[in-house]
Design an enzyme around this catalytic site. Sequence first.
Site, PDB file in Angstrom:
ATOM      1  N   SER A 233       0.829  -1.198   0.000  1.00  7.11           N
ATOM      2  CA  SER A 233       0.000   0.000   0.000  1.00  7.11           C
ATOM      3  C   SER A 233       0.868   1.254   0.000  1.00  7.11           C
ATOM      4  O   SER A 233       1.732   1.416  -0.865  1.00  7.11           O
ATOM      5  CB  SER A 233      -0.962  -0.038   1.191  1.00  7.11           C
ATOM      6  N   LYS A 285     -23.038  16.574   6.873  1.00 11.56           N
ATOM      7  CA  LYS A 285     -21.959  16.821   7.817  1.00 11.56           C
ATOM      8  C   LYS A 285     -21.755  15.657   8.791  1.00 11.56           C
ATOM      9  O   LYS A 285     -20.637  15.413   9.234  1.00 11.56           O
ATOM     10  CB  LYS A 285     -22.242  18.111   8.597  1.00 11.56           C
TER      11      LYS A 285
END
Length: 411
Positions: A233, A285
């Site tokens: 990764s 949000k």
Amino acid sequence: MSDQNQWQNAAWGAPLGGAPSSGGPSAGQGQAAPAQPAASQPAAPGAAPQATSQPQAQANPCGYGAPQPRPSYAGQPQGAYAAQAQAQPAAAYAVPAQSVPAQQPKRRGWIVGLAAVLTVLILGVATIGSCTSVFTSSMGAFSYESPSWADTVTGDTVGIINISGTIQYDGTTSSPEGLKSQLDAAEQNPHIKAVVLRVNSGGGVATAGEEMSTYIRDFSKPVVVSSASINASAAYMISSQADYIFTDKTTSIGSIGVIMSVTDLSGLYEKLGISVENITSADAKDSGAGNRPLTEEERAWYQDQVDQINEVFINFVAEGRDMPVEDVRALATGLTFTGMDAVENGLADELGTLEAAVAKACELAGIADADTVYLQSSTSDLSRLLDIMGTEDSLDVSGTLKELENRVGLE
């Protein structure tokens, strides 16, 4: 006075003034004690000491040697002892040298002493190295701020930087700040000819990996990667910017891809009777807060972010490995490869150990041979040394020396 009394008085000394001894009446209690020898009287100031007359011991009827006379301790003034001591010839107290064997000194203490001296020297060397780094940095000899073991090298050297654990912002060499400080040290030290990245990481924060990849790409000296058990990764994203990648056969390497995890705990909260009410400035949000599922629009939004980050990853690898983007995209399955497969598909260059990576770094730098030094903060290395010395194995001086040697370099 009987012969028996004479023998007792001669052997043990009669009490002064005819007083009986502490052990009870003697056989000759009714007779006066003989006068004390002149030496028992205190000597007049300035007078020369007189010789003390010794009483004659009677023959022992039992055949044993005659007992030596002893002065009486009871009631005798202190001055008598001083005068008597002065009267005795020095030879009377001398012991022939050959009669008492010389005491052999103990020799086992030198082992403990040597171990203590070596331990102090090791600590002193580490402390001096740390102070030297701080002073050198403060005087402006190098522009980087973090003291480094790079300051200690004097000949052709390959610097080794450990990238181990999670890629994140923690100040170590597995973070952008820590890596850059050591790369700057190697960049400005003319004795360091190349750098080897010893990678053992499964990845971490994408942005940290991106920044570290940029620092490796822009580094002016050769960089070689030595892969340990895992190089995946974000760690592989960093490695792909090196000039050459070594891997072991069993290394897990690759895992080109991006993940974003969102946990929905709303079902558990409902079973527990927990109600969470969010007050937000916009409907999305509180997405990803974990107390409600994502909407389809929010899921598509986050998927687009993941795809963009993955594209950055693919482009970094394609550029660093000099591979077509489509070839890298085909390998960007999120899965790792063995070291053997990585060499075949182009994600790595060669199977080899850390020593092979150092040799390759020398080759790329155009030098025949070089010393090695681990590029890391010298202060953190001193802390590590103190930790070693504080353990139960700290008395193993050879182990401590080996640990310090491994920290400073391979040779």
